[in-house]
Design an enzyme around this catalytic site. Structure first.
Site, PDB file in Angstrom:
ATOM      1  CG  LEU A 215       4.965 -12.044   2.588  1.00  0.00           C
ATOM      2  CD1 LEU A 215       3.993 -11.471   3.603  1.00  0.00           C
ATOM      3  CD2 LEU A 215       5.509 -13.379   3.059  1.00  0.00           C
TER       4      LEU A 215
ATOM      5  CB  THR B  56      -0.025 -13.554   1.116  1.00  0.00           C
ATOM      6  OG1 THR B  56       0.708 -13.497   2.343  1.00  0.00           O
ATOM      7  CG2 THR B  56       0.786 -12.895   0.018  1.00  0.00           C
TER       8      THR B  56
ATOM      9  CG  HIS C  63      -2.470  -7.540   0.791  1.00  0.00           C
ATOM     10  ND1 HIS C  63      -2.574  -6.485   1.673  1.00  0.00           N
ATOM     11  CD2 HIS C  63      -1.580  -7.134  -0.161  1.00  0.00           C
ATOM     12  CE1 HIS C  63      -1.795  -5.488   1.265  1.00  0.00           C
ATOM     13  NE2 HIS C  63      -1.162  -5.856   0.151  1.00  0.00           N
ATOM     14  CD  GLU C  64       0.016  -9.162  -3.032  1.00  0.00           C
ATOM     15  OE1 GLU C  64      -0.161  -8.340  -3.954  1.00  0.00           O
ATOM     16  OE2 GLU C  64       0.780  -8.933  -2.068  1.00  0.00           O
TER      17      GLU C  64
HETATM   18  N1  ARG Z   1       2.857  -7.562  -0.958  1.00  0.00           N
HETATM   19  C1  ARG Z   1       2.884  -7.704   0.463  1.00  0.00           C
HETATM   20  C2  ARG Z   1       4.256  -8.197   0.877  1.00  0.00           C
HETATM   21  O1  ARG Z   1       4.862  -8.976   0.145  1.00  0.00           O
HETATM   22  C3  ARG Z   1       1.841  -8.668   0.931  1.00  0.00           C
HETATM   23  C4  ARG Z   1       1.587  -8.627   2.388  1.00  0.00           C
HETATM   24  C5  ARG Z   1       0.483  -9.553   2.817  1.00  0.00           C
HETATM   25  N2  ARG Z   1       0.320  -9.514   4.229  1.00  0.00           N
HETATM   26  C6  ARG Z   1       0.022 -10.610   4.937  1.00  0.00           C
HETATM   27  N3  ARG Z   1      -0.198 -10.512   6.222  1.00  0.00           N
HETATM   28  N4  ARG Z   1      -0.053 -11.771   4.400  1.00  0.00           N
HETATM   29  O2  ARG Z   1       4.766  -7.825   1.932  1.00  0.00           O
HETATM   30 ZN    ZN Z   2      -0.106  -4.675  -1.139  1.00  0.00          ZN
END
Ligand code: ARG
Ligand code: ZN
Ligand code: CA
Length: 377
Positions: free
Chosen positions: A147, A184, A187-188
């Site tokens: 993601l 996403t 989070h990032e």
């Molecule tokens: N780096 C993580 C992935 O690609 C990001 C997850 C983000 N989570 C979310 N619920 N959007 O899995």
């Molecule tokens: Zn992460």
């Protein structure tokens, strides 16, 4: 009467002193954003509205004003923070020209991964803008269910920023459930602001934040109730934290400890302190500016071919010299204001003009020289 006034007065004075002691870090830190949209097909060239929907989510999540904060269980509610960050699309590009903070670039690459090609113009991506002035976000087609991913704080400048799949960016258009809540990027950008995953990326590890409970590993999907995994916490995992890996609809808070860790980057000597004095959000001058640090030769307009003309989506610019030339193209509107600038390499450029209003434009190569006229319809 005095007794009633004294307490609020003391509180006001002491909070003023506290704010002063906190140094120059503002109560709300505004981060200028450039979004590099890398598209291999029309669908991946996500709309401005979709990009704005992402900015809206960030601004809510990082100020603790997201509606789903009401879902935080009572036993964690006192830890939830207003992190004091806002995000705005840049209004000035690195050359001081007007921008909407969105760079759109066609790429021949069908699938990107976490190998950073998205950040390299010679590998089908687009180069980062100065990380001391912008948060760089690349939106592209990430392969393998990824993601998004983020550079480590203190990485090489040209790698600094976050990369997000066009299927997990914003809340509309190509954003796809269960990752269409814009989380996403929340989070990032948490990683970009130095946060770690709650489990510290090891079994019951440490995320460097005191008020996030220890947990064994990531949580996924849409957990409910208390979930005990390391056996040393009162209420189990904080799986509703943005730094876990649950679905967008299941995550809704950062803690006060995470706020402190993120904001430390902007204190004196912090890795992102320079962003506090960026010109990126100032209105650029309406006048045509000389563009510094462009070393190419200046060619008469007869050496430049622009087609199709009129055009609506993209123009192709070919520069007919024997030797290969690279440099910068600048497009001016009929009022003489620069509206777009783009690097060209090896005598050739494909310039997206879809964002320009219809009208007459003038294209110039380099700082000086002749103009080629074209029409956008
Ligand atoms: N780096 C993580 C992935 O690609 C990001 C997850 C983000 N989570 C979310 N619920 N959007 O899995
Ligand atoms: Zn992460
Ligand atoms: Ca912790």
């Amino acid at each position: 009467m005095r007794r009633f006034l004294l307490l609020p007065l003391l509180m006001a004075v002491s909070s003023f002193v506290l704010a002063q002691n906190a140094g120059s870090t503002p109560a709300v830190i505004t981060i200028p954003v450039v979004v590099h949209v890398l598209y291999n097909n029309a669908q991946q060239n996500i709309s401005d509205a979709q990009i704005r929907s992402q900015l809206d989510v960030l601004n809510k999540d990082y100020s603790g004003t997201n509606a789903d904060r009401s879902q935080t269980p009572a036993y964690f509610a006192n830890l939830a923070a207003d992190c004091g960050f806002q995000f705005k699309l840049a209004s000035q590009d690195p050359d001081g020209l007007a921008t909407n903070g969105i760079v759109r670039k066609y790429t021949s690459i069908q699938y990107f991964s976490n190998d950073d090609r998205a950040k390299s113009a010679t590998n089908g991506g687009d180069a980062a803008w100065n990380r001391d002035q912008y948060l760089n976000i690349w939106v592209c087609n990430l392969t393998g269910g990824l993601l998004g991913y983020t550079s480590a704080v203190g990485c090489a400048a040209e790698k600094d920023g976050v990369v997000i799949s066009y299927t997990a960016f914003g809340t509309m258009g190509t954003a796809t459930a269960p990752f269409n809540g814009g989380r996403t990027a929340t989070h990032e950008i948490g990683h970009w602001l130095n946060l770690r995953h709650l489990w510290g990326d090891t079994y019951c590890g440490d995320d460097g934040v005191d008020d996030t409970p220890q947990q064994r590993a990531s949580n996924r999907g849409t957990p409910t109730g208390e979930r005990f995994t390391c056996g040393n916490t009162a209420h189990g995992d904080m799986y509703m934290n943005f730094m876990d890996l649950t679905d967008d609809a299941s995550m809704h808070l950062f803690t006060l400890g995470q706020r402190q860790r993120m904001r430390a980057l902007f204190a004196s000597g912090g890795a992102r302190q320079a962003l506090l004095s960026t010109p990126a959000l100032q209105q650029p001058s309406a006048l045509v500016k000389a563009i510094p640090s462009v070393a190419e030769t200046t060619l008469p307009s007869s050496f430049m071919v622009v087609y199709p003309n009129p055009a609506s989506e993209t123009i192709v610019v070919d520069i007919n010299t024997k030797e290969a030339v690279s440099g910068k193209l600048v497009i001016f509107n009929a009022a003489g204001q620069p509206v777009l600038s783009q690097q060209f390499n090896s005598n050739h450029a494909v310039v997206s003009i879809s964002q320009l209003p219809a009208g007459i434009y003038y294209l110039r190569q380099g700082n000086t020289g002749s103009f080629v006229k074209f029409m956008k319809r």
